[in-house]
Scaffold this active site. Structure first.
Site, PDB file in Angstrom:
ATOM      1  N   ARG A 239      18.175  98.537  17.278  1.00  0.00           N
ATOM      2  CA  ARG A 239      16.689  97.439  18.307  1.00  0.00           C
ATOM      3  C   ARG A 239      17.157  96.316  16.983  1.00  0.00           C
ATOM      4  NH1 ARG A 239      17.899  95.018  21.590  1.00  0.00           N
ATOM      5  NH2 ARG A 239      18.152  96.536  22.569  1.00  0.00           N
TER       6      ARG A 239
ATOM      7  N   LYS B  31      12.114  73.412  11.299  1.00  0.00           N
ATOM      8  CA  LYS B  31      11.910  74.036  12.418  1.00  0.00           C
ATOM      9  C   LYS B  31      12.589  75.471  12.314  1.00  0.00           C
ATOM     10  CE  LYS B  31       9.370  69.864  14.057  1.00  0.00           C
ATOM     11  NZ  LYS B  31       8.642  69.393  15.385  1.00  0.00           N
TER      12      LYS B  31
ATOM     13  N   LYS C 212       6.601  61.860   5.343  1.00  0.00           N
ATOM     14  CA  LYS C 212       6.027  61.364   6.923  1.00  0.00           C
ATOM     15  C   LYS C 212       5.079  60.698   6.946  1.00  0.00           C
ATOM     16  CE  LYS C 212       8.486  66.242   7.774  1.00  0.00           C
ATOM     17  NZ  LYS C 212       9.417  65.436   9.296  1.00  0.00           N
TER      18      LYS C 212
ATOM     19  N   GLU D  27      10.264  58.894   6.965  1.00  0.00           N
ATOM     20  CA  GLU D  27      10.331  59.308   8.009  1.00  0.00           C
ATOM     21  C   GLU D  27       9.740  57.585   8.198  1.00  0.00           C
ATOM     22  OE1 GLU D  27       8.159  62.659  10.382  1.00  0.00           O
ATOM     23  OE2 GLU D  27       6.993  60.781  10.488  1.00  0.00           O
TER      24      GLU D  27
ATOM     25  N   ASP E 191      12.381  58.716  13.363  1.00  0.00           N
ATOM     26  CA  ASP E 191      11.414  59.369  13.903  1.00  0.00           C
ATOM     27  C   ASP E 191      11.098  58.727  15.167  1.00  0.00           C
ATOM     28  OD1 ASP E 191      10.305  62.329  13.863  1.00  0.00           O
ATOM     29  OD2 ASP E 191       8.169  61.234  14.077  1.00  0.00           O
TER      30      ASP E 191
END
Length: 307
Positions: free
Chosen positions: A95, A132, A164, A194, A215
C-alpha cells in the site's frame, strides 16, 4: 532524494501503516515464500521517480527494477515497476509503495498536460512548481514535476531569496526588501520579489531583483505590467514569473502574454493520483498445494492481499 534517505522514509511510513506488523500476511503467508510482483497502471499516465523507488527497495532487501523510466508515458495494464523477494515484505510494502507511486505519477501527469498546453501557445514559457507540496514529499514531488517536463523552482527556503508580501511589509516596502537582500546575500543566489501591482513590479526591477513575480494578477494586469517594464527598459533585465490563481483552465491565456515562467501549485497540491495497483505474478517456494499465478506481467493474475 538519495536512495538511503528514501529507504528510511519508506520505513517511517511503514511504521504508520503497520505499527505492530502485518496481521493478515503473518497469518496467511508462510515464511520462506518469495514472489515476483509488478506495479501496474489502471489508467494512462506519466511515470515518476521509478528509478529512485527501485534503488530504495533494493536497500530494503528486494530486487526491483523500473519498467517505465521517469517521464515515460504508460497505458492501462502496463507495468511500471517490478519487484522480487520475500512475500511478506512485498505485501507489507504494497500500500505504501503503490500510494507513493500513484501520487508522484499524478504530479508528473498533471505537469505534462500543462506543459503541453503552454507549448501550444508559447513554447518559450516554462511551467514551474511552487514550494507548496505535501510535507515530507517535496523532494520527490519536485522530481515528479521534472519528469512531467516542468521546472522544479526552489526546493527550499535555502535555495534563493523570494521577497513576499510579509517580508516587504516588515522591511518597509518591496524596494527596500530587495536592496537589503542584494546587500547581504551571496552573488550566487538569485533574488526574486513578489509584486502585487504594476507599481511594485517596477519597484522590484529598479531595485535590482533578478526575478519579478507577478502575484495573483489578472491576465489584463499581467499584460499591463509587462508593457510598463518594457516601456521603462526593464523587461530584458528581469525574469518575469506569473504566479497565483493559475489553473489548467486559464494557463494558456497567461502563456499567450509572454512571461518567462508560470508557476502553479495545482501540479503539486491538486494533482489527482494515477490509479495503480500491485499484482503478484509468480510465487516461489510456496508450500505444496499453493496456487501459483502463471500469467506474465500485464496478464490476468490473482491479486495480492491488500494491507
Amino acid at each position: 532524494m538519495h536512495p538511503a534517505l528514501l529507504a528510511s522514509k519508506l520505513l517511517e511510513w511503514l511504521e504508520e501503516d503497520a505499527p505492530h506488523g502485518d496481521l493478515t500476511s503473518e497469518a496467511v503467508v508462510p515464511r520462506g515464500v518469495a514472489v515476483r510482483a509488478v506495479v501496474k497502471a489502471k489508467e494512462p499516465g506519466v511515470a515518476a521517480c521509478t528509478e529512485d523507488v527501485a534503488e530504495a527497495l533494493r536497500l530494503l532487501g528486494l530486487e526491483a527494477r523500473p519498467l517505465k523510466q521517469s517521464g515515460e508515458e504508460f497505458k492501462p495494464r502496463e507495468a511500471v515497476l517490478e519487484l522480487e523477494g520475500d512475500a511478506r515484505t512485498v505485501l507489507l510494502l504494497e500500500r505504501t509503495l503503490v500510494d507513493l507511486l500513484s501520487i508522484l505519477s499524478g504530479v508528473a501527469t498533471a505537469t505534462r498536460r500543462l506543459v503541453e498546453e503552454v507549448r501550444r501557445v508559447n513554447p518559450r514559457v516554462k511551467v514551474a512548481a511552487t514550494r507548496k507540496a505535501p510535507p515530507g514529499l517535496r523532494g520527490l514531488v519536485k522530481k515528479a514535476v521534472e519528469a512531467g517536463g516542468g521546472d522544479t523552482h526552489r526546493f527550499s527556503l535555502s535555495d534563493a531569496v523570494i521577497v513576499k508580501d510579509n517580508h516587504a511589509a516588515i522591511a518597509g516596502g518591496v524596494a527596500e526588501a530587495v536592496r537589503r537582500a542584494r546587500e547581504r546575500v551571496s552573488f550566487i543566489k538569485l533574488v526574486e520579489a513578489e509584486a502585487r501591482s504594476v507599481e511594485e513590479a517596477v519597484e522590484a526591477a529598479e531595485a535590482g531583483a533578478d526575478v519579478v513575480m507577478l502575484d495573483n494578477m489578472t491576465p489584463g494586469e499581467v499584460a499591463e505590467a509587462l508593457r510598463e517594464l518594457e516601456r521603462r527598459g526593464l523587461r530584458e533585465r528581469v525574469t518575469v514569473e506569473v504566479s497565483g490563481g493559475v489553473t489548467p483552465e486559464n494557463i494558456a491565456e497567461y502563456a499567450a502574454l509572454g512571461p518567462d515562467v508560470i508557476s502553479t501549485s495545482s501540479i503539486t497540491l491538486k494533482a489527482r493520483p494515477v490509479d495503480l495497483s500491485l499484482e503478484v505474478v509468480e510465487v516461489r517456494g510456496a508450500p505444496q498445494g499453493s496456487r501459483r499465478p502463471s500469467q506474465p506481467p500485464g496478464g490476468p493474475s490473482r491479486r495480492a492481499p491488500q494491507l
